[in-house]
Structure formats: structure tokens, C-alpha cells
Design a protein around this motif. Sequence first.
Motif, PDB file in Angstrom:
ATOM      1  N   TRP A  35       0.817  -1.214   0.000  1.00 27.13           N
ATOM      2  CA  TRP A  35       0.000   0.000   0.000  1.00 27.13           C
ATOM      3  C   TRP A  35       0.849   1.262   0.000  1.00 27.13           C
ATOM      4  O   TRP A  35       0.385   2.313  -0.420  1.00 27.13           O
ATOM      5  N   THR A  36       2.100   1.156   0.447  1.00 27.62           N
ATOM      6  CA  THR A  36       3.016   2.286   0.279  1.00 27.62           C
ATOM      7  C   THR A  36       3.326   2.487  -1.205  1.00 27.62           C
ATOM      8  O   THR A  36       3.396   3.619  -1.689  1.00 27.62           O
ATOM      9  N   THR A  37       3.468   1.381  -1.943  1.00 26.37           N
ATOM     10  CA  THR A  37       3.631   1.485  -3.401  1.00 26.37           C
ATOM     11  C   THR A  37       2.394   2.121  -4.025  1.00 26.37           C
ATOM     12  O   THR A  37       2.495   2.989  -4.916  1.00 26.37           O
ATOM     13  N   TYR A  38       1.219   1.709  -3.561  1.00 33.87           N
ATOM     14  CA  TYR A  38      -0.041   2.294  -4.036  1.00 33.87           C
ATOM     15  C   TYR A  38      -0.060   3.794  -3.769  1.00 33.87           C
ATOM     16  O   TYR A  38      -0.456   4.591  -4.640  1.00 33.87           O
ATOM     17  N   LEU A  39       0.400   4.201  -2.597  1.00 38.62           N
ATOM     18  CA  LEU A  39       0.470   5.629  -2.267  1.00 38.62           C
ATOM     19  C   LEU A  39       1.410   6.357  -3.222  1.00 38.62           C
ATOM     20  O   LEU A  39       1.066   7.428  -3.751  1.00 38.62           O
ATOM     21  N   ARG A  40       2.588   5.796  -3.437  1.00 41.81           N
ATOM     22  CA  ARG A  40       3.580   6.466  -4.297  1.00 41.81           C
ATOM     23  C   ARG A  40       3.083   6.590  -5.737  1.00 41.81           C
ATOM     24  O   ARG A  40       3.291   7.625  -6.389  1.00 41.81           O
ATOM     25  N   THR A  41       2.423   5.547  -6.248  1.00 42.90           N
ATOM     26  CA  THR A  41       1.913   5.642  -7.622  1.00 42.90           C
ATOM     27  C   THR A  41       0.784   6.675  -7.701  1.00 42.90           C
ATOM     28  O   THR A  41       0.683   7.406  -8.691  1.00 42.90           O
ATOM     29  N   SER A  42      -0.032   6.750  -6.662  1.00 42.92           N
ATOM     30  CA  SER A  42      -1.122   7.738  -6.651  1.00 42.92           C
ATOM     31  C   SER A  42      -0.561   9.158  -6.599  1.00 42.92           C
ATOM     32  O   SER A  42      -1.055  10.059  -7.297  1.00 42.92           O
ATOM     33  N   GLU A  43       0.463   9.357  -5.789  1.00 41.91           N
ATOM     34  CA  GLU A  43       1.112  10.671  -5.732  1.00 41.91           C
ATOM     35  C   GLU A  43       1.723  11.036  -7.088  1.00 41.91           C
ATOM     36  O   GLU A  43       1.642  12.197  -7.522  1.00 41.91           O
ATOM     37  N   ALA A  44       2.307  10.038  -7.762  1.00 45.25           N
ATOM     38  CA  ALA A  44       2.901  10.291  -9.077  1.00 45.25           C
ATOM     39  C   ALA A  44       1.820  10.663 -10.090  1.00 45.25           C
ATOM     40  O   ALA A  44       2.019  11.549 -10.935  1.00 45.25           O
ATOM     41  N   LEU A  45       0.672  10.011 -10.019  1.00 42.95           N
ATOM     42  CA  LEU A  45      -0.425  10.314 -10.944  1.00 42.95           C
ATOM     43  C   LEU A  45      -0.950  11.733 -10.730  1.00 42.95           C
ATOM     44  O   LEU A  45      -1.231  12.451 -11.693  1.00 42.95           O
ATOM     45  N   VAL A  46      -1.073  12.143  -9.451  1.00 41.94           N
ATOM     46  CA  VAL A  46      -1.515  13.512  -9.165  1.00 41.94           C
ATOM     47  C   VAL A  46      -0.506  14.511  -9.715  1.00 41.94           C
ATOM     48  O   VAL A  46      -0.883  15.562 -10.269  1.00 41.94           O
ATOM     49  N   ALA A  47       0.782  14.192  -9.593  1.00 46.51           N
ATOM     50  CA  ALA A  47       1.826  15.087 -10.116  1.00 46.51           C
ATOM     51  C   ALA A  47       1.787  15.159 -11.638  1.00 46.51           C
ATOM     52  O   ALA A  47       1.993  16.224 -12.229  1.00 46.51           O
ATOM     53  N   LEU A  48       1.493  14.016 -12.278  1.00 45.66           N
ATOM     54  CA  LEU A  48       1.429  13.973 -13.741  1.00 45.66           C
ATOM     55  C   LEU A  48       0.216  14.715 -14.284  1.00 45.66           C
ATOM     56  O   LEU A  48       0.299  15.424 -15.288  1.00 45.66           O
ATOM     57  N   GLN A  49      -0.930  14.526 -13.633  1.00 45.77           N
ATOM     58  CA  GLN A  49      -2.192  15.108 -14.107  1.00 45.77           C
ATOM     59  C   GLN A  49      -2.930  15.742 -12.930  1.00 45.77           C
ATOM     60  O   GLN A  49      -3.937  15.200 -12.440  1.00 45.77           O
ATOM     61  N   PRO A  50      -2.440  16.885 -12.454  1.00 48.18           N
ATOM     62  CA  PRO A  50      -2.994  17.476 -11.224  1.00 48.18           C
ATOM     63  C   PRO A  50      -4.456  17.877 -11.322  1.00 48.18           C
ATOM     64  O   PRO A  50      -5.130  17.984 -10.300  1.00 48.18           O
ATOM     65  N   GLY A  51      -4.967  18.079 -12.515  1.00 47.05           N
ATOM     66  CA  GLY A  51      -6.355  18.478 -12.663  1.00 47.05           C
ATOM     67  C   GLY A  51      -7.332  17.325 -12.688  1.00 47.05           C
ATOM     68  O   GLY A  51      -8.548  17.538 -12.679  1.00 47.05           O
ATOM     69  N   ARG A  52      -6.829  16.104 -12.690  1.00 51.20           N
ATOM     70  CA  ARG A  52      -7.718  14.935 -12.769  1.00 51.20           C
ATOM     71  C   ARG A  52      -8.107  14.494 -11.350  1.00 51.20           C
ATOM     72  O   ARG A  52      -7.275  13.979 -10.594  1.00 51.20           O
ATOM     73  N   MET A  53      -9.361  14.686 -11.011  1.00 49.91           N
ATOM     74  CA  MET A  53      -9.818  14.425  -9.645  1.00 49.91           C
ATOM     75  C   MET A  53      -9.776  12.943  -9.279  1.00 49.91           C
ATOM     76  O   MET A  53      -9.594  12.594  -8.111  1.00 49.91           O
ATOM     77  N   ASP A  54      -9.926  12.054 -10.269  1.00 51.61           N
ATOM     78  CA  ASP A  54      -9.895  10.625  -9.978  1.00 51.61           C
ATOM     79  C   ASP A  54      -8.581  10.214  -9.316  1.00 51.61           C
ATOM     80  O   ASP A  54      -8.559   9.346  -8.442  1.00 51.61           O
ATOM     81  N   TRP A  55      -7.487  10.834  -9.752  1.00 52.35           N
ATOM     82  CA  TRP A  55      -6.189  10.488  -9.152  1.00 52.35           C
ATOM     83  C   TRP A  55      -6.115  10.979  -7.713  1.00 52.35           C
ATOM     84  O   TRP A  55      -5.538  10.314  -6.847  1.00 52.35           O
ATOM     85  N   ARG A  56      -6.715  12.107  -7.428  1.00 51.67           N
ATOM     86  CA  ARG A  56      -6.737  12.599  -6.048  1.00 51.67           C
ATOM     87  C   ARG A  56      -7.567  11.667  -5.153  1.00 51.67           C
ATOM     88  O   ARG A  56      -7.216  11.430  -3.998  1.00 51.67           O
ATOM     89  N   ILE A  57      -8.654  11.162  -5.717  1.00 51.93           N
ATOM     90  CA  ILE A  57      -9.465  10.214  -4.951  1.00 51.93           C
ATOM     91  C   ILE A  57      -8.673   8.942  -4.673  1.00 51.93           C
ATOM     92  O   ILE A  57      -8.700   8.398  -3.559  1.00 51.93           O
ATOM     93  N   GLU A  58      -7.945   8.454  -5.675  1.00 57.98           N
ATOM     94  CA  GLU A  58      -7.098   7.274  -5.452  1.00 57.98           C
ATOM     95  C   GLU A  58      -6.078   7.538  -4.346  1.00 57.98           C
ATOM     96  O   GLU A  58      -5.822   6.670  -3.509  1.00 57.98           O
ATOM     97  N   LEU A  59      -5.510   8.737  -4.355  1.00 61.47           N
ATOM     98  CA  LEU A  59      -4.548   9.097  -3.310  1.00 61.47           C
ATOM     99  C   LEU A  59      -5.215   9.053  -1.940  1.00 61.47           C
ATOM    100  O   LEU A  59      -4.624   8.560  -0.969  1.00 61.47           O
ATOM    101  N   SER A  60      -6.436   9.539  -1.855  1.00 58.72           N
ATOM    102  CA  SER A  60      -7.145   9.507  -0.565  1.00 58.72           C
ATOM    103  C   SER A  60      -7.385   8.069  -0.113  1.00 58.72           C
ATOM    104  O   SER A  60      -7.305   7.765   1.080  1.00 58.72           O
ATOM    105  N   TYR A  61      -7.669   7.170  -1.065  1.00 57.10           N
ATOM    106  CA  TYR A  61      -7.885   5.766  -0.707  1.00 57.10           C
ATOM    107  C   TYR A  61      -6.576   5.130  -0.208  1.00 57.10           C
ATOM    108  O   TYR A  61      -6.584   4.352   0.757  1.00 57.10           O
ATOM    109  N   ALA A  62      -5.481   5.454  -0.888  1.00 58.73           N
ATOM    110  CA  ALA A  62      -4.186   4.910  -0.467  1.00 58.73           C
ATOM    111  C   ALA A  62      -3.844   5.353   0.947  1.00 58.73           C
ATOM    112  O   ALA A  62      -3.364   4.569   1.777  1.00 58.73           O
ATOM    113  N   LEU A  63      -4.102   6.620   1.247  1.00 62.60           N
ATOM    114  CA  LEU A  63      -3.844   7.137   2.591  1.00 62.60           C
ATOM    115  C   LEU A  63      -4.732   6.448   3.620  1.00 62.60           C
ATOM    116  O   LEU A  63      -4.289   6.105   4.731  1.00 62.60           O
TER     117      LEU A  63
END
Length: 217
Positions: A35-63
Motif C-alpha cells: 500500500w506504500t507502493t499504491y500511495l507512491r503511484t497515486s502521488e505520481a499520478l496527481v503530479a502527472l495530471q494534477p487536474g484529474r480528480m480521480d487520481w486525487r481520490i485514489e490518493l485519498s484511498y491509499a492514505l
Amino acid sequence: APHVAEAQAEMGIAAYWLGLHHYRQRRFEQARMHWTTYLRTSEALVALQPGRMDWRIELSYALNNLGAVARDQGRTGEALGYFRRSARIKSDVLATRPDDDALRYDLVDTLSWISSVDESEGRLRDASAGYSEQIGMLRRLVANKPDALLWQRRLATSLLSCGALAASRGLLDDAKAQIDEAIALLSSLTAREPGNQGWAHDLALAHVEASEIAWIR
């Protein structure tokens, strides 16, 4: 680039499922690693596409997942940090999606973890205020979708938690009102699905809690 985001997303999904497998087996350290890997990939997705809310939601799930592991391992301070960050992200996304009831329900779940930690550490006033807030949110969700039976069950179990806490604080009238409402909800649910053992178990617990409150009063 889209293909980079797609690869990151696939890596995150795989890490999530591996973590869940270990978590269900109570192999918490292995779950934490995936799940730490899941967190890191979610953070990377938010950095890649900061305007895409789905990635932010994934980040919240990882946390949220890492918070659950930390709590189960006894690291409650770390768990609270994860849960609070997850709740902030969900709240921020909801500001742009005010009609997203599913995400609002997920926010209730995260807030309930925070209240549970508060209760376990003796911050009973904070826990009570948190449970009350979650009950209010769940009432609005159930009003919007009266056929969402799982949401009704969650409202009932939140009322049970709040009622039990009120009883432990000596607020017996409040406790009785909340437990009685939980019993009414769970009775209605079990009448609709008599074979649902989970709901029957919740109803039995509610009756036990009601009996204890009646005895104290």
C-alpha cells in the motif's frame, strides 16, 4: 504523458490488490509495503495530471489504507495523520463534485476512523462530536437515496457507536434515543432481508446495548 499515467495506474491497482490480500490475512507489514507502493503511484499520478480528480481520490484511498494498517499495528498517531490527510483530499474533491454521494459516503468512512482513534485514546468529546457529524452526513445521504440499504446500515451502526459512547459518558437519555433509532433502522432492514446475518448480528448487539442502558437508568 497518457501512457506513463496508464502504466502508473496499473502499477497502483496491482499494489492495492496485493496489499488487500495481505491485509485480509492480517499480514500487516506486507500490506503496508504494497500500500506504500499504491500511495507512491497515486502521488505520481496527481503530479502527472494534477487536474484529474480521480487520481486525487485514489490518493485519498491509499492514505486511508495505510491509516488502517498503522492503526492495526498500534501506531495511532501515524494512523491519524493518514486519515486526516485522506479526509482533507476527499473534502477538497467534494467541493468540486458536491453531488457525488458515493464519495461523500467514503468521506464518512474516513471520518469514522478518526473518531474511532479518538475514542480509543480517550478523547471522548472529540469522538462524540465526530460521530454526530457523521450521523448528520449519513442522514442526508439516506434521504437522497432511500434504497441504499448499506447506507442505512452504516447510519444504524454509527448511531450504535455514538449511543455506546454517550452511555459511557453518562449521557443516558442521548444514548437511549440513539440506540432506539438504531434498533428501528436495523429492524426495518432485517425485515426486508431476513437472511442477512450481518444485519441480524447488528440488531442483536443493539438490543444488548439497549438492555444495558435500561439497567443503568
